[in-house]
Every structure is written in structure tokens, then in C-alpha cells.
Design a protein around this motif. Structure first.
Motif, PDB file in Angstrom:
ATOM      1  N   MET A 404       0.733  -1.338  -0.253  1.00  0.00           N
ATOM      2  CA  MET A 404      -0.128   0.056  -0.006  1.00  0.00           C
ATOM      3  C   MET A 404       0.781   1.382   0.028  1.00  0.00           C
ATOM      4  SD  MET A 404      -3.190  -0.650   2.492  1.00  0.00           S
ATOM      5  CE  MET A 404      -2.292  -1.156   3.875  1.00  0.00           C
ATOM      6  N   ASN A 405       2.153   1.243   0.233  1.00  0.00           N
ATOM      7  CA  ASN A 405       2.737   2.437   0.495  1.00  0.00           C
ATOM      8  C   ASN A 405       4.158   2.252  -0.511  1.00  0.00           C
ATOM      9  OD1 ASN A 405       1.814   3.931   3.153  1.00  0.00           O
ATOM     10  ND2 ASN A 405       1.857   1.591   3.811  1.00  0.00           N
ATOM     11  N   ILE A 406       5.206   1.477  -0.305  1.00  0.00           N
ATOM     12  CA  ILE A 406       6.171   1.450  -1.182  1.00  0.00           C
ATOM     13  C   ILE A 406       5.964   0.998  -2.434  1.00  0.00           C
ATOM     14  CG2 ILE A 406       8.513   0.467  -1.292  1.00  0.00           C
ATOM     15  CD1 ILE A 406       8.811   0.325   1.511  1.00  0.00           C
ATOM     16  N   LEU A 407       4.939  -0.096  -2.646  1.00  0.00           N
ATOM     17  CA  LEU A 407       4.695  -0.483  -3.993  1.00  0.00           C
ATOM     18  C   LEU A 407       3.263  -0.746  -4.505  1.00  0.00           C
ATOM     19  CD1 LEU A 407       6.729  -4.062  -3.390  1.00  0.00           C
ATOM     20  CD2 LEU A 407       7.340  -2.248  -4.960  1.00  0.00           C
ATOM     21  N   GLU A 408       2.622   0.851  -3.989  1.00  0.00           N
ATOM     22  CA  GLU A 408       1.307   0.909  -4.205  1.00  0.00           C
ATOM     23  C   GLU A 408       1.011   0.818  -5.892  1.00  0.00           C
ATOM     24  OE1 GLU A 408       1.479   5.953  -4.728  1.00  0.00           O
ATOM     25  OE2 GLU A 408       0.543   4.775  -2.868  1.00  0.00           O
ATOM     26  N   LYS A 409       2.046   1.189  -6.813  1.00  0.00           N
ATOM     27  CA  LYS A 409       1.591   1.140  -8.101  1.00  0.00           C
ATOM     28  C   LYS A 409       1.398  -0.423  -8.519  1.00  0.00           C
ATOM     29  CE  LYS A 409       1.732   5.161 -10.311  1.00  0.00           C
ATOM     30  NZ  LYS A 409       0.636   5.627 -11.207  1.00  0.00           N
ATOM     31  N   THR A 410       2.310  -1.291  -7.784  1.00  0.00           N
ATOM     32  CA  THR A 410       2.196  -2.909  -8.176  1.00  0.00           C
ATOM     33  C   THR A 410       0.967  -3.225  -7.621  1.00  0.00           C
ATOM     34  OG1 THR A 410       4.828  -2.926  -8.022  1.00  0.00           O
ATOM     35  CG2 THR A 410       3.503  -4.760  -7.708  1.00  0.00           C
ATOM     36  N   LEU A 411       0.357  -3.089  -6.520  1.00  0.00           N
ATOM     37  CA  LEU A 411      -0.611  -3.392  -6.088  1.00  0.00           C
ATOM     38  C   LEU A 411      -1.764  -2.839  -6.822  1.00  0.00           C
ATOM     39  CD1 LEU A 411      -2.375  -4.872  -3.709  1.00  0.00           C
ATOM     40  CD2 LEU A 411      -2.168  -2.694  -2.272  1.00  0.00           C
ATOM     41  N   LEU A 412      -1.859  -1.738  -7.366  1.00  0.00           N
ATOM     42  CA  LEU A 412      -2.901  -1.144  -8.241  1.00  0.00           C
ATOM     43  C   LEU A 412      -2.865  -2.083  -9.390  1.00  0.00           C
ATOM     44  CD1 LEU A 412      -5.033   1.152  -8.878  1.00  0.00           C
ATOM     45  CD2 LEU A 412      -3.076   2.227  -9.857  1.00  0.00           C
ATOM     46  N   ALA A 413      -1.942  -2.346 -10.066  1.00  0.00           N
ATOM     47  CA  ALA A 413      -1.714  -3.103 -11.475  1.00  0.00           C
ATOM     48  C   ALA A 413      -2.383  -4.546 -11.119  1.00  0.00           C
ATOM     49  CB  ALA A 413      -0.287  -3.225 -11.625  1.00  0.00           C
ATOM     50  N   ILE A 414      -1.924  -4.965  -9.734  1.00  0.00           N
ATOM     51  CA  ILE A 414      -2.749  -6.458  -9.598  1.00  0.00           C
ATOM     52  C   ILE A 414      -4.070  -6.447  -9.464  1.00  0.00           C
ATOM     53  CG2 ILE A 414      -2.628  -8.363  -8.041  1.00  0.00           C
ATOM     54  CD1 ILE A 414       0.230  -7.681  -7.293  1.00  0.00           C
ATOM     55  N   SER A 415      -4.704  -5.225  -8.924  1.00  0.00           N
ATOM     56  CA  SER A 415      -6.115  -5.022  -8.577  1.00  0.00           C
ATOM     57  C   SER A 415      -6.773  -4.734  -9.958  1.00  0.00           C
ATOM     58  CB  SER A 415      -6.155  -4.112  -7.689  1.00  0.00           C
ATOM     59  OG  SER A 415      -5.560  -4.184  -6.423  1.00  0.00           O
ATOM     60  N   MET A 416      -6.236  -3.707 -10.682  1.00  0.00           N
ATOM     61  CA  MET A 416      -6.818  -3.513 -11.903  1.00  0.00           C
ATOM     62  C   MET A 416      -6.823  -4.852 -12.920  1.00  0.00           C
ATOM     63  SD  MET A 416      -5.185   0.248 -12.777  1.00  0.00           S
ATOM     64  CE  MET A 416      -5.736   0.164 -14.524  1.00  0.00           C
ATOM     65  N   GLY A 417      -5.822  -5.526 -13.213  1.00  0.00           N
ATOM     66  CA  GLY A 417      -5.816  -6.897 -13.938  1.00  0.00           C
ATOM     67  C   GLY A 417      -6.846  -7.858 -13.527  1.00  0.00           C
ATOM     68  N   SER A 418      -6.720  -7.956 -12.202  1.00  0.00           N
ATOM     69  CA  SER A 418      -7.445  -9.250 -11.791  1.00  0.00           C
ATOM     70  C   SER A 418      -9.101  -8.828 -11.916  1.00  0.00           C
ATOM     71  CB  SER A 418      -7.145  -9.424 -10.384  1.00  0.00           C
ATOM     72  OG  SER A 418      -5.825  -9.724 -10.054  1.00  0.00           O
ATOM     73  N   VAL A 419      -9.432  -7.787 -11.764  1.00  0.00           N
ATOM     74  CA  VAL A 419     -10.865  -7.232 -11.826  1.00  0.00           C
ATOM     75  C   VAL A 419     -11.167  -6.824 -13.210  1.00  0.00           C
ATOM     76  CG1 VAL A 419     -12.565  -5.291 -10.876  1.00  0.00           C
ATOM     77  CG2 VAL A 419     -10.867  -6.355  -9.332  1.00  0.00           C
ATOM     78  N   PHE A 420     -10.397  -6.146 -13.920  1.00  0.00           N
ATOM     79  CA  PHE A 420     -10.950  -5.781 -15.267  1.00  0.00           C
ATOM     80  C   PHE A 420     -10.950  -6.658 -16.314  1.00  0.00           C
ATOM     81  CE2 PHE A 420      -9.310  -0.697 -14.721  1.00  0.00           C
ATOM     82  CZ  PHE A 420     -10.383  -0.910 -13.575  1.00  0.00           C
ATOM     83  N   MET A 421     -10.141  -7.585 -16.316  1.00  0.00           N
ATOM     84  CA  MET A 421     -10.031  -8.560 -17.252  1.00  0.00           C
ATOM     85  C   MET A 421     -10.678  -9.912 -17.184  1.00  0.00           C
ATOM     86  SD  MET A 421      -5.842  -8.119 -18.854  1.00  0.00           S
ATOM     87  CE  MET A 421      -5.119  -6.527 -18.645  1.00  0.00           C
ATOM     88  N   GLY A 422     -11.234 -10.098 -16.093  1.00  0.00           N
ATOM     89  CA  GLY A 422     -12.406 -11.030 -15.910  1.00  0.00           C
ATOM     90  C   GLY A 422     -13.408 -10.864 -17.141  1.00  0.00           C
ATOM     91  N   ALA A 423     -13.518  -9.853 -17.927  1.00  0.00           N
ATOM     92  CA  ALA A 423     -14.556  -9.650 -18.712  1.00  0.00           C
ATOM     93  C   ALA A 423     -13.813 -10.189 -20.092  1.00  0.00           C
ATOM     94  CB  ALA A 423     -14.705  -8.181 -19.019  1.00  0.00           C
ATOM     95  N   LEU A 424     -12.570 -10.627 -20.327  1.00  0.00           N
ATOM     96  CA  LEU A 424     -12.128 -11.026 -21.356  1.00  0.00           C
ATOM     97  C   LEU A 424     -12.827 -12.287 -22.096  1.00  0.00           C
ATOM     98  CD1 LEU A 424      -8.312 -10.239 -21.013  1.00  0.00           C
ATOM     99  CD2 LEU A 424     -10.138  -9.324 -22.457  1.00  0.00           C
ATOM    100  N   SER A 425     -13.213 -13.154 -21.184  1.00  0.00           N
ATOM    101  CA  SER A 425     -14.045 -14.524 -21.614  1.00  0.00           C
ATOM    102  C   SER A 425     -15.193 -14.906 -20.574  1.00  0.00           C
ATOM    103  CB  SER A 425     -13.228 -15.582 -21.513  1.00  0.00           C
ATOM    104  OG  SER A 425     -12.976 -16.251 -20.215  1.00  0.00           O
TER     105      SER A 425
END
Length: 475
Positions: A404-425
Motif C-alpha cells: 500500500m505504501n512502497i509498492l502501491e503502483k504494483t498493488l494497483l496493477a494487480i488489482s486492476m488486472g484481476s478485476v478488469f480482465m475477468g471480462a475477457l472471456s
């Protein structure tokens, strides 16, 4: 549910009671070949290809096809690791993963099917955008499944006079069944897993707000242009885009079910916040008291909803059990056969999928946020997105404070990818299949597995490329 599903469960139980020797070996991901993923891939290919080639055969026998792939995996596990390990894996997959999953879906499906929204509204592009926007907002409040089941029938009803409504249902899956759930931990299972691991509720709201808003606006704008095209094709240029029938009334029936929806949401939160020291063990699988209570409440809510909802309300929704039966049959096989794939993923650089996992870090061991976004996302499009999120969460650090602090962009990337791309199939998120099934029952000719992916690849991938540029490369 029906004879096929009963046959499937009996077959699984029979296999586990066969008199094989009870030796047990550890089912470790680093020891597994990629070939262990064949049954899981077989299920995905069956879902994708058999309806294309043998549609009638598929709908008559898809439960048996799923159980065949599942039994193939269990037989190989039995041969390689013994009965005890096979029992442990199967019981864990069914009791810990599948039963809570299907009971939540069952409760949401039953309760939302008892809420009837009647109106004489006929769709226009602006109205459809409004309905999709409302569903997208609700998805983060009541979960993607709850919002999808609540809103899909009003959307179909509003488009009852449209010759072509497939694109509306597809964008409904994109937005309401997936991306809309990205704003809070209540919206989608991966974010709830993060919440359980210590990710602050408001961290998710703060950091996911802009990605969800940005992606939703992009998709709604694309949808509006497409819907305008089909609207003009049907009604011609003599009608303005706002001139079709205006609403004279909007009535909601089955209001008591709205309170049951609130109880379901509260139960999900309760199971994540309350950690009881009491637990039970079934065939080596631990069941926490709070999870047991939650699942019992889901069953009670399902039964109570059936009792209190007038039959006319469910008849008005053309409610039947086929969508949840289809999901139940497909996902019991998916949840069992996905076990070795996730086990391999969890081993990271030590497993058969090491070449893929290694792409998320550079030569200095620093995270590559773009790759976290794409790889966690693409895998979530075909695997269960909650454990996929957890794999990359642990791969990045496993410590919520650091993420949440040092690697917040990484956590954001994992969160966005896991949620958003469930729509691919269709199999990326359970509501996708349920929405498809309800649409088909309402005489909407939904695309096949690969035809749906043509839409998702052509529309979503460019949106995700823009997301990647905006959130991980440019800033």
C-alpha cells in the motif's frame, strides 16, 4: 438441481471411496508438469468449441462432459499421489472454495430474481448508457453478481423492441459484471481477498476510483457510438435519439428482497472482519465458524426469499433455475481441475510456469508494474481471479503495508488486472455466464465463446492498453 448434477456428485464421491491404497504424497507445485493443466484446459476448450460444433449435444450433456474431465484429473491424482491426497484436494476445493462460491451466487440469484422492475420504457442510446452506468455503480456496492442479476432483466426489458441487443449485453458484461466491481472490496472477490490480507478498505476506494471511472467512461462512450449506429439502422434518421417512448411509470415489486440483499452484503463483510477461534475439520479441511455461519445464512436467505416473494413477481422476471444450474455444473469442474494450475503458479519461479511469472520482475528484482497488470489480468480472464490475485499479491511482497505504501503502483496493477480482465472471456467471472444464460432465455442470440472474445479483444484490449499507458507508463 437435476439428474446430471446429482450424477456428477455421486461419481466424484464414488471415486473417492474406491479401495485404493491410502498412501499420501505432497501435492507440491514445483513437482508438477504443465501437463497437469490438461483437464482444466479441456474444460475451457469444451465450453468454447462443443457449443459451436454440437450445440444440441452440449446443452443435453455438458454436465457429463465436465465430470469426465474432472474424473480424468482425479484418476491421475489418485494414481500419482494416492487416495488420501486426492480426497484432501477434492474436499478442500469443494468445501472451502466451491460451496461458499455457489451458495453466494445462489443467494444473490434467488434474491435478485425476486425483485421485479417494471416500466414501459423503451431503450434509446442515452437510456441504455444510463442503465449501464447505474449497474456499474451498483457493482461496487453490492458486488458484480448482485448488480448483474438485479439489472440484467430491466436492461433486457428496456431493449425488448430492439432488433439487435447483443452489443448491449456484451457491454453489460464488460461494465456491470466486471469493471464496475473495482471500486471497493465488496465489488469483486480479488479485492475482498486483498481486504482480508490487510489492504485498507479506503485505499482500494482511493486508488481504484480513477481507473474504474476512466475505463467506464471510455467503454460507455464506445458503447454509445455503437448503440447509436444500431438505433439509426432500425429507426432511421427520421427519429431523434431521444424520441422513442418516454416512461409513464417505473414500479418495483418484491421490495423485501432488497433488504435480503443488504443482509447478504453484511454477511460477506462479517466473514472477512470477524475471525473466530472456533473451527471444524472435515477430512483434513478446516472450516472457520464465521464461514460456516455465513453459508448457513445464505441458504436461509435463499429459502426465505422463495417463501416471501409472490409467484407473480418471479413469473414477471421469467425466473427459472437454469442459469445457476449451468454455473454450478461448469464451475465444480473448474474449481477442482484448476488446483494444479494454481499450485504451479504459487511456486513462482520454481514451477513449470516460471517463464511467465519471471516476466513481472526485472533483472534487479524490481517489479514491472505493466507486466503485473497484463499477466495477472490475462490469467484472471481464464482462471479464477481471486486466487490469481493472491498469487501475484504474494509474489510482489505479500505484505499489505509494503504494497500500500512502497509498492502501491504494483498493488494497483494487480488489482486492476484481476478485476478488469475477468471480462475477457465468459469464464473470467461467474456473472458473465449467468448474464449470457439469462439473455439466451430471453431470445437474445448471444455469441459463442470465441465470438464473444472477438468483442472483448477488439474493444477491451485497446482500453486496457490506454489504461496501461495512463496508470503505469506515463505517470
Amino acid at each position: 438441481m437435476n439428474n446430471q448434477f446429482t450424477f456428477s456428485l455421486i461419481s466424484l464421491l464414488t471415486l473417492l471411496l474406491l479401495p485404493f491404497k491410502l498412501f499420501a504424497l505432497d501435492f507440491e507445485g514445483q513437482d508438477l508438469s504443465i501437463l497437469w493443466g490438461i483437464p482444466f484446459v479441456g474444460i475451457l476448450l469444451s465450453i468454447a468449441l462443443i457449443p459451436l460444433l454440437l450445440l444440441r449435444f452440449w446443452y443435453c450433456h455438458y454436465g457429463k462432459i465436465i465430470i469426465c474431465w474432472t474424473l480424468l484429473f482425479l484418476l491421475f491424482t489418485l494414481y500419482s499421489f494416492g487416495l488420501q491426497t486426492t480426497i484432501n484436494l477434492t474436499v478442500h476445493a469443494i468445501i472451502v472454495e466451491y460451496i461458499p462460491f455457489i451458495l453466494l451466487l445462489l443467494a444473490l440469484f434467488t434474491v435478485s430474481g425476486g425483485i421485479l422492475i417494471k416500466s414501459n420504457v423503451l431503450s434509446t442510446p442515452k437510456l441504455n448508457v444510463g442503465l449501464l452506468a447505474i449497474g456499474t455503480l451498483l457493482a461496487s456496492i453490492m458486488g458484480t453478481t448482485g448488480a448483474a442479476m438485479l439489472m440484467i432483466r430491466p436492461v433486457i426489458r428496456a431493449n425488448r423492441n430492439r432488433k439487435y441487443a447483443v452489443h448491449t449485453i456484451i457491454f453489460f458484461i464488460f461494465l456491470v459484471a466486471n469493471i464496475g466491481g473495482g471500486l471497493t472490496p465488496l465489488g469483486d472477490p480479488p479485492l475482498f481477498i486483498g481486504f482480508l490480507k490487510g489492504v485498507n478498505f479506503w485505499w482500494t476506494v482511493k486508488h481504484m476510483l480513477l481507473p474504474v471511472l476512466f475505463s467506464s467512461i471510455l467503454l460507455l462512450a464506445i458503447y454509445y457510438k455503437i448503440d447509436c449506429h444500431y438505433f439509426r439502422a432500425q429507426y432511421g434518421n427520421t427519429l431523434t435519439l431521444t424520441s422513442t417512448a418516454k416512461a409513464n411509470y417505473i414500479k418495483i415489486y418484491g421490495v423485501s428482497n432488497i433488504f435480503l440483499l443488504a443482509i447478504i452484503i453484511a454477511c460477506v463483510l462479517m466473514s472477512g472482519i470477524w475471525h473466530s477461534s472456533v473451527n471444524f475439520t472435515v477430512l483434513g479441511t478446516h472450516i472457520a465458524l464465521q464461514n460456516l455461519i455465513r453459508d448457513i445464512i445464505f441458504i436461509m436467505i435463499t429459502l426465505f426469499s422463495m417463501l416471501i416473494t409472490p409467484k407473480q413477481v418471479r413469473a414477471g422476471n421469467e425466473f427459472n433455475w437454469e442459469p445457476i444450474i449451468e454455473v454450478a455444473k461448469l464451475f465444480i469442474g473448474i474449481f477442482i481441475t484448476i488446483v494444479p494450475v494454481l499450485a504451479i503458479l504459487r511456486t513462482g519461479s520454481h514451477g513449470a510456469l516460471a517463464p511467465i511469472v519471471s516476466l513481472v520482475k526485472n533483472e534487479h528484482g524490481q517489479p514491472i508494474n505493466s507486466m503485473y497488470f497484463w499477466i495477472s489480468g490475462l490469467l484472471s480472464g481464464f482462471l479464477d481471479n481471486a486466487p490469481t490475485y493472491l498469487v501475484f499479491f504474494n509474489l510482489a511482497s505479500g505484505d499489505a503495508t509494503i504494497l500500500m505504501n512502497i509498492l502501491e503502483k504494483t498493488l494497483l496493477a494487480i488489482s486492476m488486472g484481476s478485476v478488469f480482465m475477468g471480462a475477457l472471456s465468459y469464464v473470467g467471472n461467474a456473472p458473465n455466464l449467468m448474464v449470457k444464460s439469462i439473455a439466451i432465455q430471453n431470445k437474445i442470440n448471444m455469441p459463442s465463446f470465441f465470438s464473444y472474445m472477438k468483442w472483448s479483444v477488439c474493444i477491451l484490449i485497446p482500453v486496457f492498453i490506454i489504461d496501461n499507458l495512463v496508470f503505469f507508463l506515463l505517470f
